[in-house]
Design a protein around this motif. Structure first.
Motif, short mmCIF file in Angstrom:
data_model
loop_
_atom_site.label_atom_id
_atom_site.label_comp_id
_atom_site.label_asym_id
_atom_site.label_seq_id
_atom_site.Cartn_x
_atom_site.Cartn_y
_atom_site.Cartn_z
N UNK A 171 14.67 13.73 -3.66
CA UNK A 171 13.89 13.67 -2.41
C UNK A 171 14.01 14.92 -1.56
N UNK A 172 15.06 15.73 -1.78
CA UNK A 172 15.25 16.94 -0.98
C UNK A 172 14.60 18.17 -1.62
N UNK A 173 13.88 17.98 -2.72
CA UNK A 173 13.33 19.13 -3.45
C UNK A 173 11.90 19.47 -3.04
N UNK A 174 11.02 18.49 -3.09
CA UNK A 174 9.59 18.81 -2.96
C UNK A 174 9.20 19.04 -1.50
N UNK A 175 8.45 20.14 -1.31
CA UNK A 175 8.04 20.52 0.05
C UNK A 175 6.60 21.02 0.04
N UNK A 176 6.38 22.34 0.09
CA UNK A 176 5.00 22.83 0.18
C UNK A 176 4.64 23.58 -1.11
N UNK A 177 3.35 23.86 -1.29
CA UNK A 177 2.90 24.40 -2.59
C UNK A 177 2.00 25.62 -2.42
N UNK A 185 20.99 24.58 -11.21
CA UNK A 185 21.49 25.23 -9.99
C UNK A 185 20.93 24.58 -8.72
N UNK A 186 20.14 23.54 -8.85
CA UNK A 186 19.50 22.93 -7.69
C UNK A 186 20.52 22.39 -6.68
N UNK A 187 21.58 21.79 -7.17
CA UNK A 187 22.59 21.24 -6.25
C UNK A 187 23.10 22.30 -5.29
N UNK A 188 23.48 23.44 -5.84
CA UNK A 188 24.04 24.50 -5.00
C UNK A 188 23.02 25.05 -4.02
N UNK A 189 21.77 25.22 -4.49
CA UNK A 189 20.73 25.81 -3.64
C UNK A 189 20.34 24.86 -2.52
N UNK A 190 20.04 23.61 -2.86
CA UNK A 190 19.55 22.67 -1.86
C UNK A 190 20.63 22.26 -0.86
N UNK A 191 21.87 22.24 -1.31
CA UNK A 191 22.97 21.86 -0.41
C UNK A 191 23.17 22.89 0.69
N UNK A 234 20.77 24.46 2.34
CA UNK A 234 19.64 24.55 3.25
C UNK A 234 19.91 23.76 4.54
N UNK A 235 19.52 24.31 5.69
CA UNK A 235 19.83 23.66 6.97
C UNK A 235 19.04 22.38 7.22
N UNK A 236 17.89 22.21 6.53
CA UNK A 236 17.06 21.03 6.81
C UNK A 236 17.18 19.97 5.71
N UNK A 237 18.29 19.97 4.97
CA UNK A 237 18.43 19.07 3.83
C UNK A 237 18.51 17.60 4.25
N UNK A 238 18.95 17.33 5.47
CA UNK A 238 19.17 15.94 5.89
C UNK A 238 17.87 15.16 6.08
N UNK A 239 16.74 15.89 6.29
CA UNK A 239 15.47 15.18 6.50
C UNK A 239 15.11 14.31 5.32
#
Length: 308
Positions: A197-203, A47-53, A55-60
């Motif tokens: 590259x659009x997945x990993x952020x903070x922990x 389901x990652x495609x649907x969730x990450x697509x 998000x408003x900051x996905x282009x970073x």
């Protein structure tokens, strides 16, 4: 001239406000809390495609290079070939370990510093570990943890709209990913998802470990193991800015202590250039991501077959 000076002054106001933000003093006696769970997500990897697509900051993420997942598919084929060669010729050993009553959960840190090679080798190690657990007859889970957004996401937006009450607690949107659930086996395709590259952020490690442990505690297997792969202490800027810089670290230590004292789960960790021994009773520090695979295999064998 006066108008120009005024415009320049206004342009500096946002950074001036940030610099004047008084550091919050961490209070160890204040219990850990969550400002809101409304935006937390627990999803299957497909389901990652649907969730990450959405998000408003996905282009970073477009500024980061893409890691080639091809070697993971090659490794999957090699492991299958090795199993096919060994199985017909391997004699039945009555003293061999019976994993039918064991389950191992692998929890992988998806923080920004894991981007690139660390995550690639974590995915590779997870694939090898999955194959090992299947050969032992043990159940397995492979999980990942990060946040949906940088610097707070919708949780912080809600807090701002609520007039910023003091000491709000955890202030970001959790994203917990299930790559392989009990009864299944990890695939190279699911490992490739870890490299996005659009997945990993903070922990936010403490809550992720609580989540993984709660899943294990729903299982009937008597032998339960939870292994954390990480390369650093928990960090979420939004939470630490409003609660003090030790807030997440303190909670992580509390969660680990509770699990270790309960004794129903064998908790262990491998740290990539991060001294996990300061947190975990069973902690191993390695100097490079390339060591993950062999270290994880050795750790699994040691946890499932403890010395008398």
């Amino acid at each position: 001239m006066a108008a120009l000076v005024a415009l320049m002054a206004l342009s500096f106001l946002p950074s001036l406000r940030r610099s004047l933000h008084k550091p919050i003093r961490f209070d160890p006696d204040r219990p850990y809390q969550v400002y809101t769970r409304d935006y937390d997500l627990e999803i299957e990897a497909n389901d990652l495609d649907a969730v990450l697509a959405s998000l408003p900051d996905r282009r970073w993420a477009q500024r980061f290079p893409v890691t080639d997942p091809g070697p993971l598919y090659d490794l999957e084929k090699d492991l299958a070939a090795q199993r096919a060669r060994i199985a017909p010729s391997q004699p039945q050993d009555s003293s061999a370990f019976d994993g039918a009553d064991a389950i191992v959960s692998l929890l992988i840190d998806h923080s920004g510093s894991m981007r690139g090679q660390p995550m690639f080798f974590a995915a590779r190690a997870a694939l090898v570990a999955s194959d090992l657990l299947e050969s032992l007859g043990a159940k397995q889970e492979v999980l990942g943890f990060t946040t949906s957004r940088w610097k707070g996401g919708q949780s912080r937006e809600k807090w701002l709209n609520d007039r910023q009450p003091a000491y709000p607690g955890r202030l970001n949107d959790l994203l917990h990913i299930i790559y392989c659930s009990t009864g299944g086996k990890l695939s190279a395709q699911r490992c490739a998802d870890m490299l996005r590259p659009d997945l990993i952020k903070e922990n936010i490690d403490g809550e992720a470990i609580e989540w993984a442990a709660s899943r294990l505690r729903q299982r009937e297997e008597r032998q339960k193991c939870l292994i954390v792969l990480s390369d650093g202490a928990p960090v979420d800027d939004s939470t630490l800015l409003e609660n003090g810089d030790r807030y997440l670290d303190h909670h992580l230590r509390h969660v680990i202590s509770e699990i270790q004292q309960a004794g129903d789960i064998r908790l262990a960790a491998i740290g990539i250039s991060h001294r996990v021994e300061q947190y975990y009773k069973h902690g191993i520090t390695i100097s490079s991501p390339e060591e993950l695979e062999s270290t994880l295999v050795q750790l699994i064998n040691r946890l499932l077959r403890p010395s008398p």
